[in-house]
Design a protein around this motif. Sequence first.
Motif, PDB file in Angstrom:
ATOM      1  N   GLY A 182      58.042  39.202  33.593  1.00 24.84           N
ATOM      2  CA  GLY A 182      56.191  39.208  33.928  1.00 24.84           C
ATOM      3  C   GLY A 182      55.827  40.157  32.623  1.00 24.84           C
ATOM      4  N   GLN A 183      56.982  40.823  31.691  1.00 24.01           N
ATOM      5  CA  GLN A 183      56.487  41.331  30.388  1.00 24.01           C
ATOM      6  C   GLN A 183      57.683  40.231  29.638  1.00 24.01           C
ATOM      7  OE1 GLN A 183      56.195  45.812  29.742  1.00 24.01           O
ATOM      8  NE2 GLN A 183      54.150  45.236  28.841  1.00 24.01           N
ATOM      9  N   ALA A 184      57.666  40.514  27.882  1.00 26.27           N
ATOM     10  CA  ALA A 184      57.599  39.552  26.835  1.00 26.27           C
ATOM     11  C   ALA A 184      57.625  40.332  26.012  1.00 26.27           C
ATOM     12  CB  ALA A 184      58.361  39.122  27.527  1.00 26.27           C
ATOM     13  N   PRO A 185      57.958  40.825  24.675  1.00 27.56           N
ATOM     14  CA  PRO A 185      57.823  40.622  22.971  1.00 27.56           C
ATOM     15  C   PRO A 185      57.096  38.973  22.977  1.00 27.56           C
ATOM     16  CG  PRO A 185      59.671  40.433  22.992  1.00 27.56           C
ATOM     17  CD  PRO A 185      59.751  40.994  24.445  1.00 27.56           C
ATOM     18  N   VAL A 186      56.204  38.998  21.664  1.00 27.39           N
ATOM     19  CA  VAL A 186      56.042  37.856  21.833  1.00 27.39           C
ATOM     20  C   VAL A 186      56.846  37.247  20.857  1.00 27.39           C
ATOM     21  CG1 VAL A 186      54.514  36.462  20.479  1.00 27.39           C
ATOM     22  CG2 VAL A 186      53.460  38.146  21.939  1.00 27.39           C
ATOM     23  N   PRO A 187      57.376  38.028  19.846  1.00 24.88           N
ATOM     24  CA  PRO A 187      58.548  36.912  18.935  1.00 24.88           C
ATOM     25  C   PRO A 187      60.382  36.997  19.756  1.00 24.88           C
ATOM     26  CG  PRO A 187      58.281  39.390  17.880  1.00 24.88           C
ATOM     27  CD  PRO A 187      57.637  39.110  19.525  1.00 24.88           C
ATOM     28  N   ARG A 188      60.096  36.886  21.065  1.00 29.85           N
ATOM     29  CA  ARG A 188      61.703  36.549  21.934  1.00 29.85           C
ATOM     30  C   ARG A 188      61.007  35.516  22.053  1.00 29.85           C
ATOM     31  NH1 ARG A 188      62.874  39.526  27.494  1.00 29.85           N
ATOM     32  NH2 ARG A 188      61.735  37.800  28.364  1.00 29.85           N
ATOM     33  N   LEU A 189      59.479  35.107  22.703  1.00 27.69           N
ATOM     34  CA  LEU A 189      58.534  33.993  23.350  1.00 27.69           C
ATOM     35  C   LEU A 189      58.312  33.057  22.302  1.00 27.69           C
ATOM     36  CD1 LEU A 189      55.470  35.413  25.095  1.00 27.69           C
ATOM     37  CD2 LEU A 189      58.087  34.991  26.161  1.00 27.69           C
ATOM     38  N   ARG A 190      58.551  32.997  21.289  1.00 23.05           N
ATOM     39  CA  ARG A 190      58.023  32.801  20.232  1.00 23.05           C
ATOM     40  C   ARG A 190      58.616  30.973  19.826  1.00 23.05           C
ATOM     41  NH1 ARG A 190      54.626  32.873  16.918  1.00 23.05           N
ATOM     42  NH2 ARG A 190      52.824  34.440  16.124  1.00 23.05           N
TER      43      ARG A 190
END
Length: 245
Positions: free
Chosen positions: A102-110
């Motif tokens: 339910g949570q993740a850093p944006v750079p990892r999502l990109r």
Amino acid sequence: MVWIPLLLVASVVTAVACVRLCRASIAAGGRAAGASGGTELTLGEAAFLSGGPGRVTELTLVSMHRARRLLLAHTGWATVVDGSGGGDELERAVLGAIGPEGQAPVPRLRPAIASAACVRRIEEGLVERGLAVPAPGRREVAAGTRAVRGAFLLALALGAVAVPLVPEADRTRVVAGFVLPLTVSGLCLLLGRAESYPHSPWASHAGQRLLVGLSAEDPLTALATRGPAVLEPELRAALGGTGPG
């Protein structure tokens, strides 16, 4: 006359690089010339044409944040607020990239979102309609641009080497000789930049015309076409943050 071979090398390299860039640009535009672009763009398509998969990712994250399905913190983390699984394919790709935590850093999502199948389908549809430059065309244009930039630097370096090798009385002629390849490569780079400004190289000429016709009054449309610069500071920090740890 040792400077003459140096000038010939600079001139030949510059000519080859400029021809390569011009051919790549013409070919990239020509592949899209015969296609029917249509008159409508979705927000996702506009985002792709303006900034590629990365802009689509930013648009989706901000859209979900504004719909209160996702919380984007200024620390650079994305937290799921509503994980019911609704929404379109892009939103589901975001939820899938975040995962069960339910949570993740944006750079990892990109990279995960940018490589999602739904984003590839947006690209394929735009290419088929002649609104986006195909990936091989983008790579050729980028390679041509790098070649011209390298030719400019080579001519500059060879000119700097050649000037001290000749008597002072001949240096004006040497400088004048190297001005030609420097001017040609510089103009080629400037024309290439002007050709794609203010839009990215993702959009063909037809795609750029459609982008120009979009109104930026809607905040999400402005984000799609102009990027995170239109966002408030907190959201800009969230999209550009690295997150703790």
